[in-house]
Design an enzyme around this catalytic site. Structure first.
Site, PDB file in Angstrom:
ATOM      1  N   ARG A   3      -7.414   0.980  -1.996  1.00  0.00           N
ATOM      2  CA  ARG A   3      -6.972   1.776  -0.850  1.00  0.00           C
ATOM      3  C   ARG A   3      -8.143   2.400  -0.101  1.00  0.00           C
ATOM      4  NH1 ARG A   3      -2.090   4.984  -2.942  1.00  0.00           N
ATOM      5  NH2 ARG A   3      -3.272   6.795  -2.280  1.00  0.00           N
ATOM      6  N   GLY A   5       5.896  16.347  -1.208  1.00  0.00           N
ATOM      7  CA  GLY A   5       6.245  17.415  -0.279  1.00  0.00           C
ATOM      8  C   GLY A   5       7.704  17.500   0.087  1.00  0.00           C
ATOM      9  N   GLY A  57       0.726   7.112   1.014  1.00  0.00           N
ATOM     10  CA  GLY A  57      -0.592   6.729   0.508  1.00  0.00           C
ATOM     11  C   GLY A  57      -1.477   6.295   1.669  1.00  0.00           C
ATOM     12  N   ILE A  93      -0.927  -0.864   2.128  1.00  0.00           N
ATOM     13  CA  ILE A  93      -1.680  -1.970   1.544  1.00  0.00           C
ATOM     14  C   ILE A  93      -0.726  -2.964   0.882  1.00  0.00           C
ATOM     15  CG2 ILE A  93      -3.775  -0.614   1.138  1.00  0.00           C
ATOM     16  CD1 ILE A  93      -2.995  -0.627  -1.889  1.00  0.00           C
ATOM     17  N   ASP A  94       0.486  -2.505   0.521  1.00  0.00           N
ATOM     18  CA  ASP A  94       1.397  -3.349  -0.266  1.00  0.00           C
ATOM     19  C   ASP A  94       2.021  -4.493   0.549  1.00  0.00           C
ATOM     20  OD1 ASP A  94       0.914  -1.508  -2.278  1.00  0.00           O
ATOM     21  OD2 ASP A  94       2.736  -0.355  -1.872  1.00  0.00           O
TER      22      ASP A  94
HETATM   23  O1  F6P Z   1       2.049   2.155  -1.860  1.00  0.00           O
HETATM   24  C1  F6P Z   1       0.672   2.117  -1.956  1.00  0.00           C
HETATM   25  C2  F6P Z   1       0.227   2.327  -3.369  1.00  0.00           C
HETATM   26  O2  F6P Z   1      -1.177   2.240  -3.364  1.00  0.00           O
HETATM   27  C3  F6P Z   1       0.848   1.393  -4.392  1.00  0.00           C
HETATM   28  O3  F6P Z   1       0.313   0.113  -4.359  1.00  0.00           O
HETATM   29  C4  F6P Z   1       0.607   2.175  -5.656  1.00  0.00           C
HETATM   30  O4  F6P Z   1       1.555   1.852  -6.660  1.00  0.00           O
HETATM   31  C5  F6P Z   1       0.769   3.585  -5.225  1.00  0.00           C
HETATM   32  O5  F6P Z   1       0.545   3.621  -3.820  1.00  0.00           O
HETATM   33  C6  F6P Z   1      -0.139   4.571  -5.903  1.00  0.00           C
HETATM   34  O6  F6P Z   1       0.172   5.850  -5.444  1.00  0.00           O
HETATM   35  P1  F6P Z   1      -0.696   7.149  -5.808  1.00  0.00           P
HETATM   36  O7  F6P Z   1      -1.946   7.096  -4.999  1.00  0.00           O
HETATM   37  O8  F6P Z   1       0.181   8.286  -5.428  1.00  0.00           O
HETATM   38  O9  F6P Z   1      -0.985   7.080  -7.275  1.00  0.00           O
END
Ligand code: F6P
Length: 367
Positions: A294, A80, A16, A143-144
């Site tokens: 994000r 991927g 992400g 970000i987590d």
């Molecule tokens: O790991 C980062 C994150 O933004 C998490 O906080 C969230 O659960 C996940 O990615 C969301 O992923 P995607 O953008 O694939 O839905």
């Protein structure tokens, strides 16, 4: 006198996206250029290692001004051929065919070292590449903030700022309408974003995965506020939070996948049921902050952290310390084995000073 060969280094952003990725790219390019090295960026995460034309030269010119921008100029993916972790704790092996293609690409482009910027899953991939003999340096991003072996990842501070800003906005409307407002935030199985964002944004309740909550205690906290003269309440709930004995909630997503989400609505429904019979609170609303956390430009802290990580990654290649990940510890950028960062997730210690601070200023964890 022997003339040292010009090094060529590869770099990619994986998983992400998060604010600060471009700052790392710029940091790497500046530091590498100073040493007379060349930088090749692979496109769309590890997938860029599999194609013929899926890479680009990164130069001082084409990275100028990118440090301040969110996203990643190289593109990324969390799907991927390079998946190393599945769900919570599940492991996957990269196929030998994909490993071979990767090796062939790196050999064809004469890459002396590959910098991979990623979170838990992407760095687990880096570790597999390293164990198979590929010269990798890891840079932690997410970000987590759930990566072990680094005090902080870049991207986290920007996400926290987004949550705090959203809470500032929710405050005014919640107060005007005397509503309970629930905001569901990201973070996967860790509550860092909810905890820091909730404190910075003046939340009244914070629900995190590490402290399972009770609906009765949560109801009591809102009711107490109401009786003390505060008809509006702000509740931050991490997407991975659970009630005692409950389970994480998932929503169906694209292509038959499931992503964490939905706990905010559940909390709203249960609170409404408990609080409003007889009617006490006028209305309860849920806001899912989602990918806003994000997106956008990095905070100053993430710009600085990202740049420092990028420069350190180049140092590690110069020192040939492959298999290492840059790491932020006590205000210094050091390095640790990638393996030590991907063993388990870093979660919020329920007895930590941060949790105690929140409790001291009257924030309830619903426990
Ligand atoms: O790991 C980062 C994150 O933004 C998490 O906080 C969230 O659960 C996940 O990615 C969301 O992923 P995607 O953008 O694939 O839905």
């Amino acid at each position: 006198m022997s003339v040292e060969k010009q090094k060529i280094i590869g770099i990619l952003t994986s998983g992400g996206d998060c604010p600060g990725l471009n700052a790392v790219l710029r940091g790497v390019v500046c530091a590498a250029t100073n040493l007379g090295w060349k930088v090749i960026g692979f496109l769309d995460g590890y997938e860029g290692l599999l194609g013929k034309d899926t890479h680009m030269d990164l130069t001082l010119q084409n990275t100028e001004g990118v440090m301040q921008r969110g996203g990643t100029i190289l593109g990324t993916t969390n799907r991927g051929h390079f998946i190393s972790k599945t769900g919570q704790g599940g492991k996957a092996r990269i196929s030998s065919e994909v490993m071979e293609k990767t090796r062939a690409t790196l050999a064809r482009l004469n890459i002396d070292g590959l910098i991979t910027i990623g979170g838990d899953g992407s760095l687990a991939t880096s570790n597999q590449l390293y164990e198979s003999g590929i010269k990798v340096i890891g840079v932690p991003k997410t970000i987590d903030n759930d990566l072990e072996a680094t005090a902080m990842t870049f991207g986290f501070d920007s996400a926290v700022a987004c949550v705090a800003d959203a809470l500032d906005r929710l405050h005014t409307t919640a107060k005007a309408h005397k509503r309970v407002m629930i905001i569901e935030v990201m973070g996967r199985h860790a509550g860092w974003i909810a905890l820091y964002g909730g404190l910075a944004g003046g939340s009244d309740v914070i629900l995190i995965p590490e402290i399972p909550f009770s609906f009765d205690k949560l109801t009591a906290a809102v009711r107490k506020r109401f009786h003390e003269g505060y008809p509006s309440t702000l509740i931050v709930v991490a997407e991975g939070a659970t009630s005692r004995g409950g389970r994480e909630q998932y929503r169906a997503a694209a292509a038959g996948e499931y992503r964490l989400g939905g706990v905010g609505d559940t909390v709203a429904r249960e609170l409404d049921h408990r609080l409003n019979k007889p009617k006490l609170v006028k209305e309860i609303r849920t806001c899912v902050l989602g990918h806003l956390q994000r997106g956008g430009d990095p905070t100053t802290l993430d710009r600085i952290l990202g740049t420092r990580f990028g420069v350190k990654a180049v140092d590690l290649i110069a020192e040939e310390k492959f298999g290492q990940m840059v790491s932020y510890q006590n205000y210094q950028i050091l390095s640790v084995p990638i393996a030590s960062a991907v063993r388990r997730l870093k979660t919020v210690p329920p007895e930590s000073q941060m949790v105690e601070t929140c409790r001291a200023v009257g924030i309830s964890f619903g426990d």
